[in-house]
Design a protein around this motif. Structure first.
Motif, short mmCIF file in Angstrom:
data_model
loop_
_atom_site.label_atom_id
_atom_site.label_comp_id
_atom_site.label_asym_id
_atom_site.label_seq_id
_atom_site.Cartn_x
_atom_site.Cartn_y
_atom_site.Cartn_z
N ARG A 93 75.03 17.65 40.27
CA ARG A 93 75.05 16.24 40.65
C ARG A 93 75.66 15.40 39.54
N LEU A 94 76.52 14.46 39.89
CA LEU A 94 77.16 13.58 38.93
C LEU A 94 76.14 12.59 38.40
N GLU A 95 76.03 12.48 37.09
CA GLU A 95 75.08 11.57 36.45
C GLU A 95 75.33 10.15 36.93
N GLY A 96 74.27 9.48 37.30
CA GLY A 96 74.38 8.09 37.71
C GLY A 96 74.63 7.87 39.18
N CYS A 97 75.03 8.87 39.90
CA CYS A 97 75.30 8.72 41.32
C CYS A 97 74.12 9.25 42.12
N LYS A 98 73.64 8.48 43.07
CA LYS A 98 72.46 8.87 43.83
C LYS A 98 72.75 9.79 45.00
N GLY A 99 74.00 9.87 45.45
CA GLY A 99 74.22 10.62 46.66
C GLY A 99 75.47 11.46 46.75
N CYS A 100 76.09 11.78 45.62
CA CYS A 100 77.32 12.53 45.76
C CYS A 100 77.56 13.47 44.59
N THR A 101 78.50 14.36 44.80
CA THR A 101 78.95 15.27 43.76
C THR A 101 80.47 15.15 43.69
N GLU A 102 81.06 15.78 42.71
CA GLU A 102 82.50 15.71 42.56
C GLU A 102 83.26 16.27 43.76
N SER A 103 82.61 17.11 44.54
CA SER A 103 83.29 17.73 45.68
C SER A 103 83.32 16.84 46.92
N VAL A 104 82.77 15.64 46.84
CA VAL A 104 82.73 14.75 47.99
C VAL A 104 84.14 14.27 48.32
N LYS A 105 84.54 14.51 49.54
CA LYS A 105 85.83 14.04 50.04
C LYS A 105 85.61 13.55 51.46
N VAL A 106 86.06 12.34 51.74
CA VAL A 106 85.92 11.78 53.08
C VAL A 106 87.32 11.35 53.53
N THR A 107 87.78 11.94 54.61
CA THR A 107 89.10 11.57 55.13
C THR A 107 89.01 10.20 55.80
N PRO A 108 90.12 9.50 55.89
CA PRO A 108 90.11 8.21 56.58
C PRO A 108 89.63 8.33 58.03
N GLN A 138 82.90 5.15 43.12
CA GLN A 138 83.24 6.51 42.74
C GLN A 138 84.02 7.18 43.87
N TYR A 139 85.01 7.97 43.49
CA TYR A 139 85.83 8.73 44.44
C TYR A 139 86.57 7.84 45.44
N GLY A 140 86.61 6.55 45.18
CA GLY A 140 87.29 5.61 46.07
C GLY A 140 86.53 5.30 47.33
N THR A 141 85.32 5.86 47.47
CA THR A 141 84.57 5.67 48.72
C THR A 141 83.09 5.41 48.53
N THR A 142 82.53 5.79 47.41
CA THR A 142 81.08 5.88 47.28
C THR A 142 80.53 4.95 46.21
N CYS A 143 79.43 4.28 46.53
CA CYS A 143 78.75 3.39 45.59
C CYS A 143 77.82 4.19 44.68
N ARG A 144 77.97 4.01 43.39
CA ARG A 144 77.13 4.72 42.43
C ARG A 144 75.68 4.27 42.50
N TYR A 145 75.42 3.04 42.91
CA TYR A 145 74.07 2.52 42.90
C TYR A 145 73.23 2.96 44.08
N CYS A 146 73.83 3.16 45.23
CA CYS A 146 73.02 3.55 46.39
C CYS A 146 73.49 4.84 47.06
N GLY A 147 74.69 5.32 46.70
CA GLY A 147 75.20 6.55 47.28
C GLY A 147 75.84 6.37 48.64
N CYS A 148 75.96 5.12 49.10
CA CYS A 148 76.54 4.88 50.42
C CYS A 148 78.05 4.96 50.38
N LEU A 149 78.63 5.11 51.55
CA LEU A 149 80.07 4.96 51.71
C LEU A 149 80.30 3.46 51.87
N VAL A 150 81.00 2.86 50.92
CA VAL A 150 81.11 1.41 50.89
C VAL A 150 81.77 0.83 52.14
N ALA A 151 82.69 1.56 52.76
CA ALA A 151 83.34 1.06 53.97
C ALA A 151 82.34 0.91 55.12
#
Length: 86
Positions: free
Chosen positions: A3-18, A54-67
């Motif tokens: 798990r990436l330090e500081g991120c509540k819901g993702c790892t470096e392998s997280v990828k979300v296509t458009p 983080q990763y262009g899609t994910t909020c470090r504070y809550c782990g949500c997909l910001v979009a």
């Protein structure tokens, strides 16, 4: 997976296509109120310039997909102390 330090819901392998992101937004909005395209763009501009994105899609504070979060009327930014949008 580590798990990436500081991120509540993702790892470096997280990828979300458009395409997947659009499907997730449609699912999240179903039965809820969405903001206008103009408000969504305003919120996303703030998210895309946020140091917690983080990763262009994910909020470090809550782990949500910001979009997804930015599209929902009843959502607020989880940025500590003072939300960037609400």
């Amino acid at each position: 997976m580590e798990r990436l330090e500081g991120c509540k819901g993702c790892t470096e392998s997280v990828k979300v296509t458009p395409e997947k992101l659009e499907r997730l937004i449609a699912i999240a909005v179903k039965g809820r109120t969405a903001v206008s395209d103009q408000e969504y763009d305003r919120r996303m501009d703030m998210c895309l310039s946020c140091p917690a994105l983080q990763y262009g899609t994910t909020c470090r504070y809550c782990g949500c997909l910001v979009a997804v979060r930015a599209r929902l009327q009843d959502s607020i930014c989880p940025f500590p102390v003072v939300p960037r949008w609400c």
